[in-house]
Design an enzyme around this catalytic site. Structure first.
Site, PDB file in Angstrom:
ATOM      1  N   GLU A  11      -6.574   4.883   8.014  1.00 15.28           N
ATOM      2  CA  GLU A  11      -6.282   6.292   7.693  1.00 15.28           C
ATOM      3  C   GLU A  11      -7.497   6.949   7.047  1.00 15.28           C
ATOM      4  O   GLU A  11      -7.752   8.144   7.250  1.00 15.28           O
ATOM      5  CB  GLU A  11      -5.032   6.371   6.799  1.00 15.28           C
ATOM      6  CG  GLU A  11      -3.784   6.091   7.626  1.00 15.28           C
ATOM      7  CD  GLU A  11      -2.622   5.506   6.846  1.00 15.28           C
ATOM      8  OE1 GLU A  11      -2.624   5.560   5.602  1.00 15.28           O
ATOM      9  OE2 GLU A  11      -1.697   4.983   7.508  1.00 15.28           O
ATOM     10  N   ASN A  25       0.862  -1.181   0.000  1.00 12.67           N
ATOM     11  CA  ASN A  25       0.000   0.000   0.000  1.00 12.67           C
ATOM     12  C   ASN A  25       0.902   1.236   0.000  1.00 12.67           C
ATOM     13  O   ASN A  25       1.491   1.569   1.020  1.00 12.67           O
ATOM     14  CB  ASN A  25      -0.899  -0.024   1.252  1.00 12.67           C
ATOM     15  CG  ASN A  25      -1.731   1.242   1.378  1.00 12.67           C
ATOM     16  OD1 ASN A  25      -1.785   2.065   0.464  1.00 12.67           O
ATOM     17  ND2 ASN A  25      -2.379   1.408   2.535  1.00 12.67           N
ATOM     18  N   TRP A  26       0.978   1.884  -1.149  1.00 10.89           N
ATOM     19  CA  TRP A  26       1.907   3.021  -1.273  1.00 10.89           C
ATOM     20  C   TRP A  26       1.379   4.273  -0.583  1.00 10.89           C
ATOM     21  O   TRP A  26       2.092   5.265  -0.469  1.00 10.89           O
ATOM     22  CB  TRP A  26       2.160   3.334  -2.755  1.00 10.89           C
ATOM     23  CG  TRP A  26       2.885   2.254  -3.494  1.00 10.89           C
ATOM     24  CD1 TRP A  26       3.411   1.095  -2.969  1.00 10.89           C
ATOM     25  CD2 TRP A  26       3.179   2.223  -4.897  1.00 10.89           C
ATOM     26  NE1 TRP A  26       4.003   0.357  -3.960  1.00 10.89           N
ATOM     27  CE2 TRP A  26       3.880   1.021  -5.156  1.00 10.89           C
ATOM     28  CE3 TRP A  26       2.920   3.087  -5.958  1.00 10.89           C
ATOM     29  CZ2 TRP A  26       4.320   0.682  -6.443  1.00 10.89           C
ATOM     30  CZ3 TRP A  26       3.353   2.744  -7.235  1.00 10.89           C
ATOM     31  CH2 TRP A  26       4.048   1.562  -7.462  1.00 10.89           C
ATOM     32  N   GLU A  68      -5.157  -4.766  10.600  1.00 11.73           N
ATOM     33  CA  GLU A  68      -4.119  -3.760  10.812  1.00 11.73           C
ATOM     34  C   GLU A  68      -4.383  -3.025  12.124  1.00 11.73           C
ATOM     35  O   GLU A  68      -5.189  -2.077  12.159  1.00 11.73           O
ATOM     36  CB  GLU A  68      -4.128  -2.743   9.666  1.00 11.73           C
ATOM     37  CG  GLU A  68      -3.824  -3.325   8.310  1.00 11.73           C
ATOM     38  CD  GLU A  68      -3.192  -2.298   7.374  1.00 11.73           C
ATOM     39  OE1 GLU A  68      -2.103  -2.572   6.889  1.00 11.73           O
ATOM     40  OE2 GLU A  68      -3.785  -1.226   7.163  1.00 11.73           O
ATOM     41  N   GLY A  73       2.847   2.242  10.882  1.00 12.64           N
ATOM     42  CA  GLY A  73       3.847   3.308  10.774  1.00 12.64           C
ATOM     43  C   GLY A  73       4.583   3.604  12.061  1.00 12.64           C
ATOM     44  O   GLY A  73       5.307   4.596  12.141  1.00 12.64           O
TER      45      GLY A  73
END
Ligand code: 13P
Length: 261
Positions: free
Chosen positions: A105, A11-12, A173, A179
């Protein structure tokens, strides 16, 4: 027992313009070719920003690369007055196999709730895309309810709104692991992935639970991927930061070397 082909998905997020996306997939193809990568053993998928998808599609198709690709989001609507939104129909026309829905996100930045995530999942399925349904708990959720309760409840809303034979991928996740450099332990990931599979069995039946891939995501790196992949209910990874470095991402794809060795 059904063999679930592992899926390593990059996932960029909002990284790489279309020119860099072309360079990335080309280098990834060379690197994996050198490493004798076989798509039959591990499926690789990349998730570029919308503006890169056409470039990624033409690069992959013209060189017959064995990568799948998908988008990071889609509209719950098919067409019409929805400025800035992207229809699943357009993504399917671009050759996308997958589309991510419900990433934390987006849940946070765009206030997406479980109902909207379910509507996006249905839109993806309607257009022949495989939704990668993301679920996960915050630190507060975990402290208040344990690890599995929130991800399972998030998934339930989606599962109850789709046909039992739907082809989906689930990505666990934990929000605190994304991150942060602080991945879940393999045991923690297994516990929640197994609870998610049980939920799939409860709502969609045992066959669906057996065939549906459940991924782990959150600070996955080449150093920890093999330990996750050894767990019975972890069928792959949704990789963020480490998917932006070709060498690191290709080492992640080659995790079987470390499991067999
Ligand atoms: P990181 O791998 O950077 O933790 O991101 C995970 C993620 O959010 C993938 O969707």
């Amino acid at each position: 027992m059904v063999e679930r082909r592992p899926l390593i998905a990059g996932n960029w997020k909002m990284n790489f313009d279309h020119l860099r996306s072309i360079a990335f997939v080309q280098k990834l193809a060379w690197t994996l070719k050198d490493a004798k990568y076989s798509a039959g053993q591990v499926e690789v998928a990349v998730f570029p920003p919308f503006t890169d998808i056409r470039s990624v599609q033409t690069t992959i198709e013209s060189d017959r690369m064995e990568f799948a690709f998908g988008a990071q989001d889609l509209s719950p609507h098919d067409s019409g007055a929805h400025t800035g939104d992207i229809s699943g129909e357009f993504l399917a026309k671009l050759g996308c196999t997958y589309v991510i829905v419900g990433h934390s996100e987006r849940r946070m930045d765009h206030h997406e709730d479980d109902e909207l995530v379910a509507a996006k999942t249905r839109a993806a399925l309607l257009h022949g895309l495989v939704p990668v349904v993301c679920v996960g708990e915050t630190t507060e959720d975990r402290e208040a309810h344990g690890a599995s309760a929130v991800p399972v409840a998030q998934l339930r809303v989606v599962l109850e709104s789709i046909a039992k034979d739907s082809d989906i991928v689930v990505a666990y996740e934990p929000v605190w692991a994304i991150g942060s450099g602080q991945a879940a332990t393999p045991k923690e990931a297994q516990e929640v992935c197994s609870a998610l599979r049980e939920e799939i069995a409860a709502v969609m039946g045992n066959d669906a639970a057996e065939r549906t891939r459940v991924l782990y995501g959150g600070s996955v790196k080449s150093q920890n991927i093999a330990s996750f992949m050894r767990e019975a209910d972890v069928d792959g990874a949704l990789v963020g930061g480490a998917s932006l470095d070709v060498d690191e991402f290709s080492r992640i794809v080659q995790f079987p070397k470390h499991i067999i060795a």
